[in-house]
Design a protein around this motif. Structure first.
Motif, PDB file in Angstrom:
ATOM      1  N   ARG A   1      47.269  32.427  36.129  1.00 14.84           N
ATOM      2  CA  ARG A   1      46.823  33.899  36.525  1.00 14.84           C
ATOM      3  C   ARG A   1      45.740  33.305  37.848  1.00 14.84           C
ATOM      4  O   ARG A   1      45.942  34.950  39.213  1.00 14.84           O
ATOM      5  N   GLN A   2      45.305  32.825  38.168  1.00 17.04           N
ATOM      6  CA  GLN A   2      44.621  32.918  39.358  1.00 17.04           C
ATOM      7  C   GLN A   2      45.847  32.485  40.277  1.00 17.04           C
ATOM      8  O   GLN A   2      45.638  32.623  41.767  1.00 17.04           O
ATOM      9  N   GLN A   3      46.393  32.084  40.511  1.00 18.91           N
ATOM     10  CA  GLN A   3      47.218  31.357  41.463  1.00 18.91           C
ATOM     11  C   GLN A   3      48.679  32.960  41.103  1.00 18.91           C
ATOM     12  O   GLN A   3      48.872  33.288  42.797  1.00 18.91           O
ATOM     13  N   LYS A   4      48.321  33.289  40.351  1.00 18.57           N
ATOM     14  CA  LYS A   4      49.337  35.271  40.716  1.00 18.57           C
ATOM     15  C   LYS A   4      48.249  36.397  41.246  1.00 18.57           C
ATOM     16  O   LYS A   4      48.891  36.773  42.138  1.00 18.57           O
ATOM     17  N   ILE A   5      47.187  35.756  41.302  1.00 13.66           N
ATOM     18  CA  ILE A   5      46.350  36.883  41.909  1.00 13.66           C
ATOM     19  C   ILE A   5      46.353  36.356  43.158  1.00 13.66           C
ATOM     20  O   ILE A   5      46.103  37.094  44.218  1.00 13.66           O
ATOM     21  N   LEU A   6      46.044  34.781  44.011  1.00 12.21           N
ATOM     22  CA  LEU A   6      46.615  34.598  45.429  1.00 12.21           C
ATOM     23  C   LEU A   6      48.026  35.400  45.933  1.00 12.21           C
ATOM     24  O   LEU A   6      47.924  35.691  47.070  1.00 12.21           O
ATOM     25  N   GLU A   7      48.728  35.117  45.194  1.00 15.66           N
ATOM     26  CA  GLU A   7      50.015  35.185  45.603  1.00 15.66           C
ATOM     27  C   GLU A   7      50.277  36.855  45.100  1.00 15.66           C
ATOM     28  O   GLU A   7      50.725  37.300  46.810  1.00 15.66           O
ATOM     29  N   ILE A   8      49.539  37.767  44.462  1.00 12.29           N
ATOM     30  CA  ILE A   8      49.462  38.843  44.901  1.00 12.29           C
ATOM     31  C   ILE A   8      48.595  39.524  46.062  1.00 12.29           C
ATOM     32  O   ILE A   8      49.323  40.635  47.105  1.00 12.29           O
ATOM     33  N   LEU A   9      47.984  38.745  46.518  1.00 15.36           N
ATOM     34  CA  LEU A   9      46.836  39.050  47.754  1.00 15.36           C
ATOM     35  C   LEU A   9      47.713  38.369  48.749  1.00 15.36           C
ATOM     36  O   LEU A   9      47.308  39.040  50.011  1.00 15.36           O
ATOM     37  N   ASN A  10      47.703  38.053  48.848  1.00  9.57           N
ATOM     38  CA  ASN A  10      48.932  37.122  50.790  1.00  9.57           C
ATOM     39  C   ASN A  10      49.592  37.908  50.140  1.00  9.57           C
ATOM     40  O   ASN A  10      50.066  38.243  51.653  1.00  9.57           O
ATOM     41  N   ALA A  11      50.840  38.700  49.437  1.00  9.28           N
ATOM     42  CA  ALA A  11      51.171  39.854  49.788  1.00  9.28           C
ATOM     43  C   ALA A  11      50.903  41.145  49.887  1.00  9.28           C
ATOM     44  O   ALA A  11      51.661  41.684  51.349  1.00  9.28           O
ATOM     45  N   GLU A  12      49.974  41.372  49.343  1.00 13.22           N
ATOM     46  CA  GLU A  12      49.098  43.018  49.691  1.00 13.22           C
ATOM     47  C   GLU A  12      48.299  43.057  50.358  1.00 13.22           C
ATOM     48  O   GLU A  12      47.457  43.887  51.027  1.00 13.22           O
ATOM     49  N   GLN A  13      47.731  42.156  51.117  1.00 18.42           N
ATOM     50  CA  GLN A  13      46.759  42.104  51.234  1.00 18.42           C
ATOM     51  C   GLN A  13      45.461  42.059  51.242  1.00 18.42           C
ATOM     52  O   GLN A  13      43.911  41.739  51.870  1.00 18.42           O
ATOM     53  N   LYS A  14      44.868  42.893  49.501  1.00 17.25           N
ATOM     54  CA  LYS A  14      44.276  42.888  49.457  1.00 17.25           C
ATOM     55  C   LYS A  14      43.836  43.113  47.755  1.00 17.25           C
ATOM     56  O   LYS A  14      45.300  43.627  48.317  1.00 17.25           O
ATOM     57  N   VAL A  15      43.014  42.957  46.609  1.00 16.14           N
ATOM     58  CA  VAL A  15      42.884  43.128  45.103  1.00 16.14           C
ATOM     59  C   VAL A  15      42.096  44.170  45.292  1.00 16.14           C
ATOM     60  O   VAL A  15      40.754  43.712  45.056  1.00 16.14           O
ATOM     61  N   ILE A  16      42.770  45.171  44.210  1.00 13.26           N
ATOM     62  CA  ILE A  16      41.753  45.187  43.612  1.00 13.26           C
ATOM     63  C   ILE A  16      41.501  45.094  41.397  1.00 13.26           C
ATOM     64  O   ILE A  16      42.913  44.592  41.248  1.00 13.26           O
ATOM     65  N   THR A  17      40.075  44.684  41.380  1.00 14.06           N
ATOM     66  CA  THR A  17      40.072  44.311  40.205  1.00 14.06           C
ATOM     67  C   THR A  17      41.095  45.400  38.683  1.00 14.06           C
ATOM     68  O   THR A  17      41.258  44.585  37.798  1.00 14.06           O
ATOM     69  N   SER A  18      40.043  46.190  38.753  1.00 13.50           N
ATOM     70  CA  SER A  18      41.236  47.704  38.135  1.00 13.50           C
ATOM     71  C   SER A  18      42.620  47.291  37.723  1.00 13.50           C
ATOM     72  O   SER A  18      43.291  47.413  36.997  1.00 13.50           O
ATOM     73  N   ASP A  19      43.059  47.502  39.118  1.00 16.14           N
ATOM     74  CA  ASP A  19      44.983  47.259  39.247  1.00 16.14           C
ATOM     75  C   ASP A  19      44.745  46.201  38.881  1.00 16.14           C
ATOM     76  O   ASP A  19      46.144  45.805  38.124  1.00 16.14           O
ATOM     77  N   LEU A  20      44.456  44.421  39.195  1.00 20.25           N
ATOM     78  CA  LEU A  20      44.414  43.108  38.780  1.00 20.25           C
ATOM     79  C   LEU A  20      44.688  43.424  37.088  1.00 20.25           C
ATOM     80  O   LEU A  20      45.358  43.046  36.267  1.00 20.25           O
ATOM     81  N   SER A  21      43.856  44.032  36.919  1.00 21.50           N
ATOM     82  CA  SER A  21      42.921  44.303  35.318  1.00 21.50           C
ATOM     83  C   SER A  21      44.505  44.536  34.549  1.00 21.50           C
ATOM     84  O   SER A  21      44.799  44.376  33.220  1.00 21.50           O
TER      85      SER A  21
END
Length: 249
Positions: free
Chosen positions: A6-26
């Motif tokens: 899950r944490q690796q996926k978060i990093l992949e999303i962040l690298n692609a989109e530059q920003k992540v939102i907690t509610s969206d990731l949930s």
């Protein structure tokens, strides 16, 4: 999904989109917001991301000493500098702070340039020694050896008597929403004063610094008049153009 996955996926999303939102990731990862917050805290503690209110941003490139940075992405910095030359004209008062990208720019300034250049960077003032029609004003202060710039109260106070037509700002980190930031308070205060005394501001930004943040916010991103960067996705470019920044790619 295991925590590590899950944490690796978060990093992949962040690298692609530059920003992540907690509610969206949930929603996207089908776990609670508390779980995401714990993941973001762990990733932040590992130095992989920078937590911000409601989510996280990418961390910028690691801060290394000035002379090591000189040889990093030098071709890209040279290209950005070439794009910036058209904004520099005879008769201007230019404020140029210390960065390796700014040094690339100064090294390309025509020897015929007639201008006044204010700087807190000893390497930049030395690079201007052969420009006979450039008046160089060297700001004093305490030498921060890692970045080869003068900082401190003396630097800030000397800027109180100056007005610049164009401030060429070295960029550590920039995010359209969070603003322009640096790792240290002392440099933040000097750069903030430089913004204050300048009519227009220009930043030469390698794309690895876009969508990143450090702990000390200098100013909102919209303080930049121009941002010169590499070829970037149109959606990322639009984030900055919406802040009324003229983006040059």
């Amino acid at each position: 999904m295991l925590k590590e996955e899950r944490q690796q996926k978060i990093l992949e999303i962040l690298n692609a989109e530059q920003k992540v939102i907690t509610s969206d990731l949930s929603e996207r990862l089908s776990v609670s917001e508390d779980t995401i917050r714990r993941d973001l805290k762990e990733l932040d503690n590992q130095g992989l991301i920078k937590r911000v209110y409601s989510g996280a941003l990418r961390k910028g490139p690691p801060v290394v000493d000035f002379f090591s940075r000189q040889n990093i992405a030098s071709d890209i910095k040279t290209k950005l500098a070439q794009k910036a030359l058209r904004f520099i004209e005879d008769g201007q008062v230019l404020l140029i702070d210390g960065s390796t990208t700014n040094l690339h720019l100064v090294n390309q300034l025509p020897l015929s340039l007639k201008a006044t250049i204010i700087t807190n960077s000893p390497p930049i003032s030395m690079a201007l020694s052969n420009h006979k029609d450039v008046e160089v004003i060297m700001l004093g202060g305490i030498l921060f050896k890692q970045s080869m710039i003068n900082l401190g109260i003396q630097t800030v106070e000397s800027l109180n008597t100056m007005v610049a037509d164009l401030y060429i700002m070295g960029i550590y980190n920039i995010d359209a929403e969070m603003g322009i930031s640096v790792p240290t308070l002392s440099e933040c205060l000097v750069k903030r004063k430089m913004v204050e005394v300048s009519t227009e501001k220009i930043g030469l930004v390698t794309k690895d610094k876009l969508g990143t943040v450090s702990s000390q916010i200098i100013c909102p991103s919209e303080e930049l008049t121009y941002m010169i960067t590499e070829d970037i996705d149109s959606d990322i470019k639009n984030l900055y153009q919406k802040k009324n920044i003229i983006v040059v790619t």
